[in-house]
Write an enzyme that holds these catalytic residues in place. Structure first.
Site, PDB file in Angstrom:
ATOM      1  N   CYS A  91      39.086  49.193  31.623  1.00 31.62           N
ATOM      2  CA  CYS A  91      38.234  49.036  32.813  1.00 31.62           C
ATOM      3  C   CYS A  91      38.124  47.593  33.302  1.00 31.62           C
ATOM      4  CB  CYS A  91      36.835  49.558  32.522  1.00 31.62           C
ATOM      5  SG  CYS A  91      36.786  51.320  32.146  1.00 31.62           S
ATOM      6  N   HIS A 357      33.799  53.742  40.434  1.00 32.28           N
ATOM      7  CA  HIS A 357      34.483  52.823  39.520  1.00 32.28           C
ATOM      8  C   HIS A 357      35.973  53.169  39.491  1.00 32.28           C
ATOM      9  CE1 HIS A 357      35.591  50.614  36.013  1.00 32.28           C
ATOM     10  NE2 HIS A 357      35.041  51.375  35.070  1.00 32.28           N
ATOM     11  N   CYS A 387      32.021  46.007  30.732  1.00 37.64           N
ATOM     12  CA  CYS A 387      32.320  46.569  29.415  1.00 37.64           C
ATOM     13  C   CYS A 387      33.722  47.145  29.470  1.00 37.64           C
ATOM     14  CB  CYS A 387      31.297  47.629  29.026  1.00 37.64           C
ATOM     15  SG  CYS A 387      31.176  49.020  30.179  1.00 37.64           S
ATOM     16  N   GLY A 389      36.831  49.680  27.414  1.00 33.72           N
ATOM     17  CA  GLY A 389      37.198  50.652  26.407  1.00 33.72           C
ATOM     18  C   GLY A 389      37.754  49.999  25.153  1.00 33.72           C
TER      19      GLY A 389
END
Length: 401
Positions: A91, A357, A387, A389
């Site tokens: 991400c 997102h 944040c 993965g």
């Protein structure tokens, strides 16, 4: 090192990531072509001055595969000397692309780079590329893999965030985004996407719901409770033994939306900008990445932000505006709490809960949103963080010029 400047930032609107979404008929390369041509036109840019295009894409398969960055450069009619590379840091890919471009310029190896990302989630489903993290039983058992939604619920349970707390945050994201859109805060960066015939497919973010309230969200069922019952709760509790049970409080309304979108940021040295006749808008002060515990997974923004700030001798209170990606409502809430930052300075124009997102593009999108808001309000410094993965965090600090 050479100072790194941001000269422009553009993005598509974000379209609902389903077959009935307004951007579904636009291929990923078409989204990028649209932005590359807009970036060239609005800056009267001689594209031969650009060394490289660095793009994030979390699921680089099918229409998003085959180094889409280079293919998009050629499809947009840019000079053939412009290279292209595609990367994935899950991400954080869109912001990692910007940070890598900044490092290229800072080192002096390159002078001007376009960075950003793309994700067409209606055409390329999340997880289509597989990978050992989720697909290899030996690996996911050894790493304590659980789905991110269960991780978010674990954080909420540890932090004591109630369902009402999360829903209140989510409702505010929609209300802030609706207000920002109505007041034209996104117009500087958003490039409408048109079809082959020049008809507009989408001109504004599609998933904002101005009428969202805590009461309207209360009817939604938890999204990750069944996953937890399949054994993922047990995996989490084996690592976090102080938690009696996981309260499943995240759902479709307080988690980030699945959408299509792309974004680009033009960065370069002062000399490169002058040669291209461009005026810098901001300076990239510092970038950082860090690993974090992979089962809980979503706590990386705090150490990444502290790492970037520490390199500059700064404190969280020195940052005027924050963009903390709203992967789940608990992420910005916990990050702000950990850093002692008021939520009044976080995601002031809404975030991914309201607007979605698009995985590989989001980092570049929120950096552009941050830049626009610094300019609009006359504030000085901003920090964007996500944040990631597998348990990582990323952060970028910019200063308005």
């Amino acid at each position: 090192m050479t100072d790194i400047y941001i000269y422009d930032a553009v993005r598509t609107p974000r379209g609902k990531g389903k077959k009935d979404g307004s951007l579904h008929q636009a291929t990923p390369v078409w989204l990028l072509r649209t932005l590359l041509q807009a970036l060239q036109a609005r800056n009267s840019l001689d594209t031969s001055l650009v060394d490289d295009v660095v793009l994030g894409c979390v699921t680089p398969v099918g229409e998003q595969g085959a180094d889409i960055a280079r293919i998009a450069v050629l499809d947009a009619g840019w000079h053939e000397s412009v290279a292209g590379v595609t990367l994935s840091r899950f991400c954080a890919s869109g912001l990692e692309a910007v940070n890598l471009a900044a490092a290229k310029v800072a080192s002096g190896m390159e002078q001007m780079v376009v960075a950003g990302g793309v994700e067409s989630m209606s055409r390329i489903p999340m997880g289509s590329d597989g990978g050992a993290w989720a697909m290899d039983p030996r690996v996911n058992t050894a790493l304590g893999f659980i789905p991110q939604g269960v991780s978010a619920d674990l954080i909420a349970s540890l932090e004591g965030f109630s369902r009402q707390d999360l829903d209140a945050y989510a409702a505010r994201s929609h209300q802030r985004a609706a207000k920002a859109r109505a007041e034209g805060h996104f117009k500087k960066s958003v490039v409408p996407v048109k079809d082959l015939n020049g008809m507009t497919l989408l001109a504004e973010d599609e998933t904002i719901r101005p009428s969202t309230t805590v009461e309207s969200l209360a009817s939604l069922s938890p999204s990750f409770e069944m996953m937890g019952q399949m054994g993922f709760d047990a995996t989490a509790l084996a690592r976090y033994t102080t938690v009696e049970r996981i309260h499943h409080v995240h759902h479709a309304g307080n988690s980030s939306g699945i959408v299509d979108g792309a974004a680009l940021v033009l960065v370069g040295s002062k000399e490169a900008g002058a040669k291209a006749g461009l005026k810098p808008r901001a300076r990239i002060r510092m970038c950082a990445v860090t690993g974090s515990e992979p089962t809980i997974m979503l706590t990386g923004p705090t150490p990444a932000a502290r790492k970037a700030l520490g390199k500059l001798g700064m404190k969280p209170t020195d940052i005027d505006l924050w963009e903390i990606n709203e992967a789940f409502a608990t992420v910005p809430m916990k990050t702000a709490r950990d850093l002692g930052v008021s939520l009044d300075r976080v995601n002031v124009n809404g975030g991914a809960i309201a607007m979605g997102h698009p995985l590989g593009a989001t980092g570049a999108i929120i950096l552009g949103t941050l830049l626009d808001e610094l300019e609009r309000t006359g504030k000085s410094t901003g920090l964007a963080t996500l944040c990631v993965g597998g348990g990582m965090g990323i952060a970028t600090i910019i200063e308005r010029v």
